[in-house]
Design a protein around this motif. Structure first.
Motif, mmCIF file in Angstrom:
data_model
loop_
_atom_site.group_PDB
_atom_site.id
_atom_site.type_symbol
_atom_site.label_atom_id
_atom_site.label_comp_id
_atom_site.label_asym_id
_atom_site.label_seq_id
_atom_site.Cartn_x
_atom_site.Cartn_y
_atom_site.Cartn_z
ATOM 1 N N ARG A 29 0.835 -1.210 0.000
ATOM 2 C CA ARG A 29 0.000 0.000 0.000
ATOM 3 C C ARG A 29 0.866 1.254 0.000
ATOM 4 O O ARG A 29 0.506 2.258 -0.613
ATOM 5 C CB ARG A 29 -0.915 -0.004 1.225
ATOM 6 N N LYS A 30 2.014 1.206 0.700
ATOM 7 C CA LYS A 30 2.929 2.350 0.711
ATOM 8 C C LYS A 30 3.451 2.638 -0.695
ATOM 9 O O LYS A 30 3.572 3.786 -1.102
ATOM 10 C CB LYS A 30 4.118 2.074 1.639
ATOM 11 N N LYS A 31 3.743 1.571 -1.429
ATOM 12 C CA LYS A 31 4.249 1.747 -2.789
ATOM 13 C C LYS A 31 3.192 2.394 -3.674
ATOM 14 O O LYS A 31 3.495 3.303 -4.447
ATOM 15 C CB LYS A 31 4.685 0.403 -3.375
ATOM 16 N N LYS A 82 3.025 6.054 -2.859
ATOM 17 C CA LYS A 82 4.192 6.767 -3.408
ATOM 18 C C LYS A 82 4.063 6.955 -4.912
ATOM 19 O O LYS A 82 4.411 8.012 -5.444
ATOM 20 C CB LYS A 82 5.479 6.014 -3.073
#
Length: 199
Positions: free
Chosen positions: A84-86, A89
């Motif tokens: 999810r962070k990717k 970003k």
């Protein structure tokens, strides 16, 4: 439009590479994430400077910064595992990537002529609707930067390969612009910049 679609497809394709890779290399992902942070900050600073008419000295300086940022984004997209962070970003980086590609395509300096130690004339690619190359006059500031003090998007000349200054004084600057002759038969083209608080 086609270039943007190809770029989006390339990003989606690169994001699928980690799904095919069995091994996860956390150290490499950490290094790539740090490089991405560094290049993103550098690109943000110099892109902001471009919007207020400042740029780094040198014909290829801003191109190198933009290409380094895009390359680090592609490395991040292709090597870092899906999370999810990717995704967050990627969504945050996409506008900056598009701006970087636009400045690489349309802000690239084609030719520069130094009038003296302070002033310089540059030609660069115009936007989508430009009839030819654009011209601008820059002033050296802060040692490593130059500021755009005059810009003309309406000269309609292509293939500018030489510029000569005939006269520079407090009132005006006279130039001779040599070009390929495709857009205008007058070669060299006589061009004048009147000083209306420009220098």
């Amino acid at each position: 439009m086609e270039a943007i679609l190809i770029f989006i497809i390339a990003i989606v394709g690169l994001n699928c590479i980690p799904l095919l890779i069995k091994k996860q290399i956390p150290k490499l992902e950490k290094i790539i994430s740090r490089i991405l942070i560094l290049t993103t900050i550098t690109s943000l600073i110099f892109t902001t400077l471009l919007f207020i008419d400042y740029r780094l000295k040198g014909i290829y300086s801003n191109s190198i910064i933009g290409l380094t940022f895009i390359f680090s984004c592609l490395l991040f997209f292709s090597i870092v595992k899906y999370s999810r962070k990717k995704i967050l970003k990627v969504i945050l980086l996409l506008p900056l990537i598009i701006v970087s590609i636009y400045t690489l395509l349309f802000g690239e300096t084609l030719y520069e002529y130094r009038i003296n130690d302070t002033y310089k004339i540059e030609t660069f690619i115009g936007g989508f609707l430009a009839c030819g190359e654009n011209i601008k006059m820059t002033k050296s500031e802060f040692g490593i930067l130059e500021r755009s003090i005059y810009r003309d998007n309406n000269i309609c000349l292509k293939g500018i390969y030489k510029i000569e200054s005939l006269e520079l004084n407090e009132n005006h600057l006279e130039l001779l612009i040599y070009h390929d002759g495709e857009m205008d038969s007058e070669n060299p083209y006589s061009y004048e910049i009147k000083n209306k608080n420009v220098w």
